[in-house]
Design a protein around this motif. Structure first.
Motif, PDB file in Angstrom:
ATOM      1  N   ASP A  11       0.859  -1.178   0.000  1.00  0.00           N
ATOM      2  CA  ASP A  11       0.000   0.000   0.000  1.00  0.00           C
ATOM      3  C   ASP A  11       0.897   1.230   0.000  1.00  0.00           C
ATOM      4  O   ASP A  11       1.924   1.250   0.673  1.00  0.00           O
ATOM      5  CB  ASP A  11      -0.887   0.041   1.252  1.00  0.00           C
ATOM      6  N   VAL A  12       0.507   2.251  -0.742  1.00  0.00           N
ATOM      7  CA  VAL A  12       1.312   3.465  -0.854  1.00  0.00           C
ATOM      8  C   VAL A  12       0.439   4.667  -0.553  1.00  0.00           C
ATOM      9  O   VAL A  12      -0.683   4.783  -1.051  1.00  0.00           O
ATOM     10  CB  VAL A  12       1.903   3.605  -2.278  1.00  0.00           C
ATOM     11  N   VAL A  13       0.973   5.563   0.272  1.00  0.00           N
ATOM     12  CA  VAL A  13       0.364   6.871   0.493  1.00  0.00           C
ATOM     13  C   VAL A  13       1.318   7.874  -0.134  1.00  0.00           C
ATOM     14  O   VAL A  13       2.436   8.059   0.345  1.00  0.00           O
ATOM     15  CB  VAL A  13       0.175   7.176   2.000  1.00  0.00           C
ATOM     16  N   ASN A  14       0.898   8.470  -1.237  1.00  0.00           N
ATOM     17  CA  ASN A  14       1.740   9.415  -1.964  1.00  0.00           C
ATOM     18  C   ASN A  14       1.360  10.821  -1.524  1.00  0.00           C
ATOM     19  O   ASN A  14       0.240  11.265  -1.754  1.00  0.00           O
ATOM     20  CB  ASN A  14       1.533   9.235  -3.466  1.00  0.00           C
ATOM     21  N   LEU A  15       2.300  11.518  -0.896  1.00  0.00           N
ATOM     22  CA  LEU A  15       2.032  12.870  -0.402  1.00  0.00           C
ATOM     23  C   LEU A  15       2.310  13.940  -1.443  1.00  0.00           C
ATOM     24  O   LEU A  15       2.038  15.108  -1.195  1.00  0.00           O
ATOM     25  CB  LEU A  15       2.855  13.137   0.858  1.00  0.00           C
ATOM     26  N   GLY A  16       2.863  13.548  -2.585  1.00  0.00           N
ATOM     27  CA  GLY A  16       3.115  14.511  -3.645  1.00  0.00           C
ATOM     28  C   GLY A  16       4.517  15.087  -3.588  1.00  0.00           C
ATOM     29  O   GLY A  16       5.387  14.603  -2.871  1.00  0.00           O
ATOM     30  N   ALA A  17       4.700  16.152  -4.354  1.00  0.00           N
ATOM     31  CA  ALA A  17       6.023  16.762  -4.501  1.00  0.00           C
ATOM     32  C   ALA A  17       6.268  17.854  -3.461  1.00  0.00           C
ATOM     33  O   ALA A  17       5.340  18.541  -3.033  1.00  0.00           O
ATOM     34  CB  ALA A  17       6.137  17.365  -5.893  1.00  0.00           C
ATOM     35  N   CYS A  18       7.518  17.986  -3.083  1.00  0.00           N
ATOM     36  CA  CYS A  18       7.991  19.083  -2.229  1.00  0.00           C
ATOM     37  C   CYS A  18       7.184  19.227  -0.942  1.00  0.00           C
ATOM     38  O   CYS A  18       6.740  20.316  -0.576  1.00  0.00           O
ATOM     39  CB  CYS A  18       7.998  20.393  -3.004  1.00  0.00           C
ATOM     40  N   VAL A  19       6.976  18.120  -0.257  1.00  0.00           N
ATOM     41  CA  VAL A  19       6.199  18.109   0.988  1.00  0.00           C
ATOM     42  C   VAL A  19       7.047  18.708   2.108  1.00  0.00           C
ATOM     43  O   VAL A  19       8.183  18.282   2.312  1.00  0.00           O
ATOM     44  CB  VAL A  19       5.773  16.676   1.347  1.00  0.00           C
ATOM     45  N   LYS A  22       7.599  19.083   8.222  1.00  0.00           N
ATOM     46  CA  LYS A  22       6.651  18.944   9.329  1.00  0.00           C
ATOM     47  C   LYS A  22       5.436  18.121   8.897  1.00  0.00           C
ATOM     48  O   LYS A  22       5.000  17.219   9.616  1.00  0.00           O
ATOM     49  CB  LYS A  22       6.218  20.315   9.839  1.00  0.00           C
ATOM     50  N   LEU A  23       4.889  18.418   7.739  1.00  0.00           N
ATOM     51  CA  LEU A  23       3.742  17.670   7.222  1.00  0.00           C
ATOM     52  C   LEU A  23       4.128  16.220   6.955  1.00  0.00           C
ATOM     53  O   LEU A  23       3.362  15.295   7.267  1.00  0.00           O
ATOM     54  CB  LEU A  23       3.201  18.317   5.947  1.00  0.00           C
ATOM     55  N   LEU A  24       5.301  16.000   6.410  1.00  0.00           N
ATOM     56  CA  LEU A  24       5.770  14.644   6.150  1.00  0.00           C
ATOM     57  C   LEU A  24       5.818  13.831   7.444  1.00  0.00           C
ATOM     58  O   LEU A  24       5.311  12.710   7.507  1.00  0.00           O
ATOM     59  CB  LEU A  24       7.153  14.691   5.504  1.00  0.00           C
ATOM     60  N   ALA A  25       6.369  14.407   8.494  1.00  0.00           N
ATOM     61  CA  ALA A  25       6.448  13.712   9.786  1.00  0.00           C
ATOM     62  C   ALA A  25       5.053  13.463  10.352  1.00  0.00           C
ATOM     63  O   ALA A  25       4.775  12.369  10.867  1.00  0.00           O
ATOM     64  CB  ALA A  25       7.288  14.527  10.767  1.00  0.00           C
ATOM     65  N   GLU A  26       4.172  14.445  10.254  1.00  0.00           N
ATOM     66  CA  GLU A  26       2.799  14.269  10.755  1.00  0.00           C
ATOM     67  C   GLU A  26       2.100  13.123  10.038  1.00  0.00           C
ATOM     68  O   GLU A  26       1.404  12.321  10.668  1.00  0.00           O
ATOM     69  CB  GLU A  26       2.003  15.568  10.576  1.00  0.00           C
ATOM     70  N   VAL A  38      11.712   8.748  -0.238  1.00  0.00           N
ATOM     71  CA  VAL A  38      11.853  10.107  -0.755  1.00  0.00           C
ATOM     72  C   VAL A  38      12.469   9.974  -2.144  1.00  0.00           C
ATOM     73  O   VAL A  38      13.570   9.458  -2.290  1.00  0.00           O
ATOM     74  CB  VAL A  38      12.747  10.971   0.156  1.00  0.00           C
ATOM     75  N   SER A  39      11.737  10.421  -3.144  1.00  0.00           N
ATOM     76  CA  SER A  39      12.184  10.308  -4.527  1.00  0.00           C
ATOM     77  C   SER A  39      12.387  11.705  -5.092  1.00  0.00           C
ATOM     78  O   SER A  39      11.497  12.544  -5.019  1.00  0.00           O
ATOM     79  CB  SER A  39      11.121   9.555  -5.337  1.00  0.00           C
ATOM     80  N   SER A  40      13.550  11.947  -5.643  1.00  0.00           N
ATOM     81  CA  SER A  40      13.880  13.271  -6.162  1.00  0.00           C
ATOM     82  C   SER A  40      14.041  13.236  -7.673  1.00  0.00           C
ATOM     83  O   SER A  40      14.781  12.417  -8.207  1.00  0.00           O
ATOM     84  CB  SER A  40      15.178  13.772  -5.522  1.00  0.00           C
ATOM     85  N   VAL A  41      13.368  14.136  -8.341  1.00  0.00           N
ATOM     86  CA  VAL A  41      13.526  14.262  -9.786  1.00  0.00           C
ATOM     87  C   VAL A  41      14.044  15.643 -10.177  1.00  0.00           C
ATOM     88  O   VAL A  41      14.391  15.884 -11.315  1.00  0.00           O
ATOM     89  CB  VAL A  41      12.199  13.980 -10.545  1.00  0.00           C
ATOM     90  N   ASN A  42      14.129  16.556  -9.205  1.00  0.00           N
ATOM     91  CA  ASN A  42      14.486  17.934  -9.525  1.00  0.00           C
ATOM     92  C   ASN A  42      15.953  18.268  -9.288  1.00  0.00           C
ATOM     93  O   ASN A  42      16.387  19.380  -9.525  1.00  0.00           O
ATOM     94  CB  ASN A  42      13.606  18.910  -8.737  1.00  0.00           C
ATOM     95  N   GLY A  43      16.741  17.315  -8.780  1.00  0.00           N
ATOM     96  CA  GLY A  43      18.154  17.562  -8.555  1.00  0.00           C
ATOM     97  C   GLY A  43      18.472  18.184  -7.214  1.00  0.00           C
ATOM     98  O   GLY A  43      19.617  18.517  -6.929  1.00  0.00           O
ATOM     99  N   GLY A  45      17.563  16.610  -4.287  1.00  0.00           N
ATOM    100  CA  GLY A  45      17.346  15.541  -3.320  1.00  0.00           C
ATOM    101  C   GLY A  45      18.337  15.541  -2.182  1.00  0.00           C
ATOM    102  O   GLY A  45      17.976  15.240  -1.046  1.00  0.00           O
ATOM    103  N   PHE A  46      19.586  15.881  -2.465  1.00  0.00           N
ATOM    104  CA  PHE A  46      20.590  15.876  -1.405  1.00  0.00           C
ATOM    105  C   PHE A  46      20.233  16.882  -0.313  1.00  0.00           C
ATOM    106  O   PHE A  46      20.120  16.523   0.857  1.00  0.00           O
ATOM    107  CB  PHE A  46      21.980  16.169  -1.973  1.00  0.00           C
ATOM    108  N   ASN A  47      20.025  18.129  -0.692  1.00  0.00           N
ATOM    109  CA  ASN A  47      19.703  19.165   0.299  1.00  0.00           C
ATOM    110  C   ASN A  47      18.359  18.905   0.966  1.00  0.00           C
ATOM    111  O   ASN A  47      18.224  19.021   2.186  1.00  0.00           O
ATOM    112  CB  ASN A  47      19.716  20.555  -0.342  1.00  0.00           C
ATOM    113  N   ASP A  48      17.372  18.547   0.172  1.00  0.00           N
ATOM    114  CA  ASP A  48      16.058  18.234   0.738  1.00  0.00           C
ATOM    115  C   ASP A  48      16.156  17.034   1.676  1.00  0.00           C
ATOM    116  O   ASP A  48      15.555  17.018   2.753  1.00  0.00           O
ATOM    117  CB  ASP A  48      15.047  17.928  -0.376  1.00  0.00           C
TER     118      ASP A  48
END
Length: 117
Positions: A11-19, A22-26, A38-43, A45-48
């Motif tokens: 089962d997957v709960v997809n929260l979308g992009a750039c969450v 705080k919301l991610l933890a909640e 955490v999947s990064s497509v914008n380059g 990902g390291f900092n995020d």
């Protein structure tokens, strides 16, 4: 990623992009996932990823949540071993490049994650 995990029976709960962290933890507290991906497509990902790992690991109840990050981790598309080491030290359990889908699949299979029935 969502389709791959669903094809594997999860089962997957997809929260979308750039969450926001705080919301991610909640949402992790609310849904109690076996794995945070955490999947990064914008380059970025390291900092995020550094921000996400730091915040998630600081939240009571999420200290031991299995977390992975992958995709395009830098804007130049080069996978830097220093990036990987720092992301692992920040709290991720695994780091995958955008060309490592088979390794991600294997990681999920051997982790003993719950599968939806």
């Amino acid at each position: 990623m969502q389709l791959l995990l669903e094809e594997m029976g999860h089962d997957v709960v997809n929260l979308g992009a750039c969450v926001p962290e705080k919301l991610l933890a909640e949402e992790c507290l609310r849904h109690e996932p076996d794995l945070l991906v955490v999947s990064s497509v914008n380059g970025h990902g390291f900092n995020d990823g550094l921000r996400i790992a730091s915040h998630v690991r600081s939240v009571a109840g999420l200290e031991h949540l299995c977390m992975v990050i992958g995709g395009k981790l830098s804007v130049d598309g080069v996978r830097d071993v220093g990036f990987t080491r720092r992301l692992l030290n920040a709290g991720f359990d695994a780091v995958f490049g955008d060309d490592e889908l088979p390794a991600f699949r294997s990681f999920v299979e051997v982790c003993g994650l719950r599968v939806s029935a």
